[in-house]
Design an enzyme around this catalytic site. Sequence first.
Site, mmCIF file in Angstrom:
data_model
loop_
_atom_site.group_PDB
_atom_site.id
_atom_site.type_symbol
_atom_site.label_atom_id
_atom_site.label_comp_id
_atom_site.label_asym_id
_atom_site.label_seq_id
_atom_site.Cartn_x
_atom_site.Cartn_y
_atom_site.Cartn_z
ATOM 1 N N LYS A 116 -22.344 -37.556 -18.870
ATOM 2 C CA LYS A 116 -23.671 -37.147 -17.631
ATOM 3 C C LYS A 116 -23.326 -37.638 -16.531
ATOM 4 C CE LYS A 116 -27.275 -35.787 -20.878
ATOM 5 N NZ LYS A 116 -26.310 -35.754 -22.224
ATOM 6 N N GLU A 200 -32.651 -40.473 -13.254
ATOM 7 C CA GLU A 200 -32.976 -39.153 -12.586
ATOM 8 C C GLU A 200 -34.336 -38.940 -12.284
ATOM 9 O OE1 GLU A 200 -29.475 -36.141 -14.426
ATOM 10 O OE2 GLU A 200 -31.753 -35.904 -14.937
ATOM 11 N N HIS A 235 -37.575 -32.079 -26.790
ATOM 12 C CA HIS A 235 -36.315 -31.845 -26.111
ATOM 13 C C HIS A 235 -35.342 -30.582 -27.096
ATOM 14 C CE1 HIS A 235 -37.379 -34.565 -22.955
ATOM 15 N NE2 HIS A 235 -37.581 -35.677 -24.156
ATOM 16 N N ARG A 293 -19.024 -24.896 -24.709
ATOM 17 C CA ARG A 293 -18.856 -24.252 -26.045
ATOM 18 C C ARG A 293 -19.864 -23.161 -26.032
ATOM 19 N NH1 ARG A 293 -23.788 -25.702 -27.826
ATOM 20 N NH2 ARG A 293 -24.641 -27.851 -27.536
#
Length: 654
Positions: A116, A200, A235, A293
């Site tokens: 990430k 973040e 999530h 993907r």
Amino acid sequence: MFSKILIANRGEIACRVIRTAKRLGIQTVAVYSEVDAGALHVRMADEAVLIGPAPSSQSYLKSDVILKAAQQTGAQAIHPGYGFLSENADFSKACKKAGIVFIGPSEKSINAMGLKDEAKAIMEKAGVPTVPGYKGANQEAKFLKEQADKIGYPVLIKAVAGGGGKGMRLVEKSADFLDLLGNCQREGKASFGNDHVLIEKYITKPRHIEMQVFGDTHGNVVHLFERDCSLQRRHQKVVEEAPAPGMTDKMRKAMGDAAVKAAEAIDYYGAGTIEFIVDTATNDFYFMEMNTRLQVEHPVTEMITGLDLVEWQLRVAAGEKLPLAQKDLSINGHAFEVRFYAEDPAQNFLPQTGPVRHFSYVLDDGMRVDTGIEAGDKVTSFYDPMIAKLIVWDKDRADAAAKMLHLLSATKLTGLNTNQEFLAAIFREKDFLKGDVDTGFIPRHEKTLMPADYGQPRVEELALACLYYALDLGAEETDDPWTAGGSWRSGVTPASRIVELSVRDQNFAVKLSVQGRTIRSADFEASLAACADGHIEALVNGHRIAAGIVADGKALSIFHQGRVVHMHPKMHDADDDHGASNGRIVTPMPGRVVSILVKKGESVEKGQPLLIMESMKVEITIRAGCAGRVEDLSVAVNDQLPDGALLAQIAAKE
């Protein structure tokens, strides 16, 4: 185009790929673990190869074994589906080295988006908006806390190699940062072998909107518009739709341009998804991650574009150019997808395992079900418990939502608890129907989506079950319906019956009077209108009720307006005895001893009343099952006893 491909996956995505391959005249090779020997994807494929024991680490993640299977069967390419090896750069590299085409992006692209922090740096360089935060190499706890304090709380700590909701912690105040950092690092290390994190800024009311991108090996890249995946639980996505509600043309163009720019930055080809987080307060959007993907939710994009994304994958992998340019792509109508899981929302969404005894659904125009399960198959503990993806399309969002509720109501599965009723509740929720969605939607509406009586029978459903059993609707028909099972009575004197139903460890005992097609109890009066082909209709307390019904000898399941109730019945005449011929007398259901009518050592005759029990406000007389002497009578008045508890033992008369 390839003449034969191997699918390195299982379940519904393997079946999905096989369907497109067959349409294109491509032979397919399935791989399977020992527990999947009889699975649907194995039955559908032209060939199948056993690759190891049930655990995925010993089968579906064994890249060397899968490559060997491809070589032995003459497969020219491997489609990895999603999950398992689909984002494994080493597998992509190994395929290329073996001379087999990997139906997916290059090793370079997978690696670029695999972490990430590195992905975020690439996006910033390419001019793609990113969430404010820290993604550097300094992982010292004190320094990371200083960065979080600068960003401002709340912040999100993310494992750089994380995914699927793992390795992620929300920190709402500075004092909690260090403890949650340690938790996140340990989970990242355990799950992904990497304890590095990034920090973040946390958007307090975000939407999760992603753009489908496609590239080819000739340098062309397009986007196929957006999907809103905001409805999530822990999530993990639950409902997906396309296009996103409230999306303006201006915002769609900005996000689409950013997504194409992101794919071009890593020379991407094949199917990919750029995931953005959108601040609902400002409509600002930020790059979150890229999935290199095909996505689980790709069918909603197919429904609004009329395209087959697996076919596009195959054509790109075979070296062809993209079938369409950006100017040729357009949105038509609205689509929803729900993930139909073997899990129990009433028990904190605990995954369910076991055989699927019945699975059916009715498809009308604009409906689709992608599944790897049929009746008789098993859901095991080794893999994801998703049973199917239910997908609908219609001309606008409101009609598509109504169509999804219809499909959910017409879907019947028995043998396992599922999230079906939970999904149907979402499509009745007013805020959802208005398009007021964000990632906090499910927690915010939890009491509505999972009410206290979730999975329990309401009066009308209890009445339908009692009709079914009291009228012997499951019995074979005879020439004279008035005597079938002894309960269709033409006389004026009604029969008395007790129907006992066990639902989620709660027991319901209903005393009925039965006359013709009508039953009466203290709580309802119900008259049968029709019962055939898995459908029952009745008049209950003056209201006409229609429901789906499935009985398999072990259970009765009622599917009523998206609600699902699985019942385990026991039915007897009100004056039936509960004795056993061997003299062992047990409770027919949990209840309280009201009265004891005999004494220990006393001689009794067969059918003689022994004691009276009360359960669910119904009194039941317990009778001797044989003549003899009361040898054991260990209960007392007011004793509360479970189902199957010993009441008395009678020594049978010789």
